[in-house]
Design a protein around this motif. Sequence first.
Motif, PDB file in Angstrom:
ATOM      1  N   PRO A 230      -4.847   7.954  -2.340  1.00  0.00           N
ATOM      2  CA  PRO A 230      -3.535   7.933  -1.676  1.00  0.00           C
ATOM      3  C   PRO A 230      -3.145   9.308  -1.163  1.00  0.00           C
ATOM      4  O   PRO A 230      -3.403  10.324  -1.815  1.00  0.00           O
ATOM      5  CB  PRO A 230      -2.591   7.465  -2.788  1.00  0.00           C
ATOM      6  CG  PRO A 230      -3.291   7.809  -4.064  1.00  0.00           C
ATOM      7  CD  PRO A 230      -4.750   7.667  -3.784  1.00  0.00           C
TER       8      PRO A 230
ATOM      9  N   THR B 112      -8.652   1.127  -4.328  1.00  0.00           N
ATOM     10  CA  THR B 112      -8.383   1.656  -2.997  1.00  0.00           C
ATOM     11  C   THR B 112      -9.657   2.255  -2.400  1.00  0.00           C
ATOM     12  O   THR B 112     -10.484   2.817  -3.114  1.00  0.00           O
ATOM     13  CB  THR B 112      -7.289   2.735  -3.041  1.00  0.00           C
ATOM     14  OG1 THR B 112      -7.697   3.780  -3.942  1.00  0.00           O
ATOM     15  CG2 THR B 112      -5.982   2.146  -3.540  1.00  0.00           C
TER      16      THR B 112
ATOM     17  N   GLU C 263       0.827  -1.204   0.000  1.00  0.00           N
ATOM     18  CA  GLU C 263       0.000   0.000   0.000  1.00  0.00           C
ATOM     19  C   GLU C 263       0.861   1.254   0.000  1.00  0.00           C
ATOM     20  O   GLU C 263       0.620   2.193  -0.769  1.00  0.00           O
ATOM     21  CB  GLU C 263      -0.944  -0.002   1.203  1.00  0.00           C
ATOM     22  CG  GLU C 263      -1.887   1.192   1.212  1.00  0.00           C
ATOM     23  CD  GLU C 263      -2.915   1.126   2.329  1.00  0.00           C
ATOM     24  OE1 GLU C 263      -3.510   2.171   2.628  1.00  0.00           O
ATOM     25  OE2 GLU C 263      -3.117   0.030   2.893  1.00  0.00           O
ATOM     26  N   GLU C 264       1.878   1.275   0.850  1.00  0.00           N
ATOM     27  CA  GLU C 264       2.780   2.426   0.862  1.00  0.00           C
ATOM     28  C   GLU C 264       3.583   2.486  -0.426  1.00  0.00           C
ATOM     29  O   GLU C 264       3.824   3.570  -0.967  1.00  0.00           O
ATOM     30  CB  GLU C 264       3.733   2.360   2.058  1.00  0.00           C
ATOM     31  CG  GLU C 264       4.634   3.591   2.134  1.00  0.00           C
ATOM     32  CD  GLU C 264       5.674   3.530   3.240  1.00  0.00           C
ATOM     33  OE1 GLU C 264       6.347   4.557   3.457  1.00  0.00           O
ATOM     34  OE2 GLU C 264       5.823   2.458   3.862  1.00  0.00           O
TER      35      GLU C 264
ATOM     36  N   ARG D  75       1.457   4.114  -3.001  1.00  0.00           N
ATOM     37  CA  ARG D  75       1.363   5.565  -2.768  1.00  0.00           C
ATOM     38  C   ARG D  75       2.614   6.278  -3.247  1.00  0.00           C
ATOM     39  O   ARG D  75       2.542   7.333  -3.895  1.00  0.00           O
ATOM     40  CB  ARG D  75       1.136   5.844  -1.281  1.00  0.00           C
ATOM     41  CG  ARG D  75       1.097   7.320  -0.918  1.00  0.00           C
ATOM     42  CD  ARG D  75       0.926   7.523   0.568  1.00  0.00           C
ATOM     43  NE  ARG D  75       2.056   7.029   1.327  1.00  0.00           N
ATOM     44  CZ  ARG D  75       3.210   7.696   1.472  1.00  0.00           C
ATOM     45  NH1 ARG D  75       3.388   8.868   0.863  1.00  0.00           N
ATOM     46  NH2 ARG D  75       4.177   7.196   2.205  1.00  0.00           N
TER      47      ARG D  75
ATOM     48  N   ASP E  61       3.052   9.088  -6.159  1.00  0.00           N
ATOM     49  CA  ASP E  61       3.675  10.363  -5.796  1.00  0.00           C
ATOM     50  C   ASP E  61       4.883  10.652  -6.686  1.00  0.00           C
ATOM     51  O   ASP E  61       5.080  11.789  -7.133  1.00  0.00           O
ATOM     52  CB  ASP E  61       4.107  10.319  -4.324  1.00  0.00           C
ATOM     53  CG  ASP E  61       4.474  11.687  -3.788  1.00  0.00           C
ATOM     54  OD1 ASP E  61       3.598  12.570  -3.750  1.00  0.00           O
ATOM     55  OD2 ASP E  61       5.649  11.886  -3.419  1.00  0.00           O
TER      56      ASP E  61
ATOM     57  N   SER F  81      -0.840  11.360  -1.301  1.00  0.00           N
ATOM     58  CA  SER F  81       0.348  11.695  -2.084  1.00  0.00           C
ATOM     59  C   SER F  81       0.463  13.208  -2.220  1.00  0.00           C
ATOM     60  O   SER F  81      -0.382  13.839  -2.859  1.00  0.00           O
ATOM     61  CB  SER F  81       0.248  11.047  -3.473  1.00  0.00           C
ATOM     62  OG  SER F  81       1.105  11.666  -4.383  1.00  0.00           O
TER      63      SER F  81
END
Length: 267
Positions: free
Chosen positions: A152, A148, A96-97, A100, A104, A154
């Motif tokens: 995110p 999702t 998940e990170e 993101r 970004d 971001s």
Amino acid sequence: MQTCQICGRELPPAGRGRPARYCSRACRARAYRERVAAKQQGAATTQSTALSIDRVVRAAIGLVDREGGAGPSMRRTAAELDVGVMSLYRYVSGKEELGRLMIDTIFGDHPLPEPGPPGWRARLELSARQEWEIYREHPWIPKLFALTTRPPASPRLMAYTDWRIRAVDDLGLDFPTMVRIAIMISTHTQSAAYPLAHEQFANNTREEWLGARSGEVRETLASGALPMVARFGADAFEASQPHSIFEFGLHCLLDGVADTISARNHR
């Protein structure tokens, strides 16, 4: 007195040649295995220390661009970098990170210009077209958004929203309306771009896919239950393409924003 370098047992006096270092073949084999293990550990440590967040993220981006999929995979990214999957957890907490950070990074590679062209309409149009180009280059992003539960967090994606709000600032609109406009532009662009991910790795074009099902289509239309769909021709087929939906929808949205601004100014 010489002793074995593995077990410490006393070695017999050396004769001619190189002095013995091990007392037996077993100790010699063990020493060899230890040298190989140490070399492999050193190589792994060197490779691991060469990693960075940017390298991990860009490897994941390149992997999904090349192979498709709904989003990042820690295991596939580790294989791409030729490291153990646990090595990645030193840099990201999970997929998940990683997703993101991928988004970004991509939006950070395509910043909107400052201050941008004159006029709110030209600015919103530019921002939408630039976001559209991002999705054409990375068509998996809208698909990842759809999977999702929350957008995110971001900063460089949110910079697009901030930029669009500033584009319609000082036009007599209240702030919630400006937020709706900014989000509406992005939502439309993402929705129009969603089919691009399916086209990227399809084995045939939309025309070929439809042609292979022409018999089914004729059978469906023969019932007369779909009179408007039955009128589809080349021009209608072109109108249904993602880029055509994007352009038409963007034009309608901007006209609606213009009407909203005009109505607020004539109160």
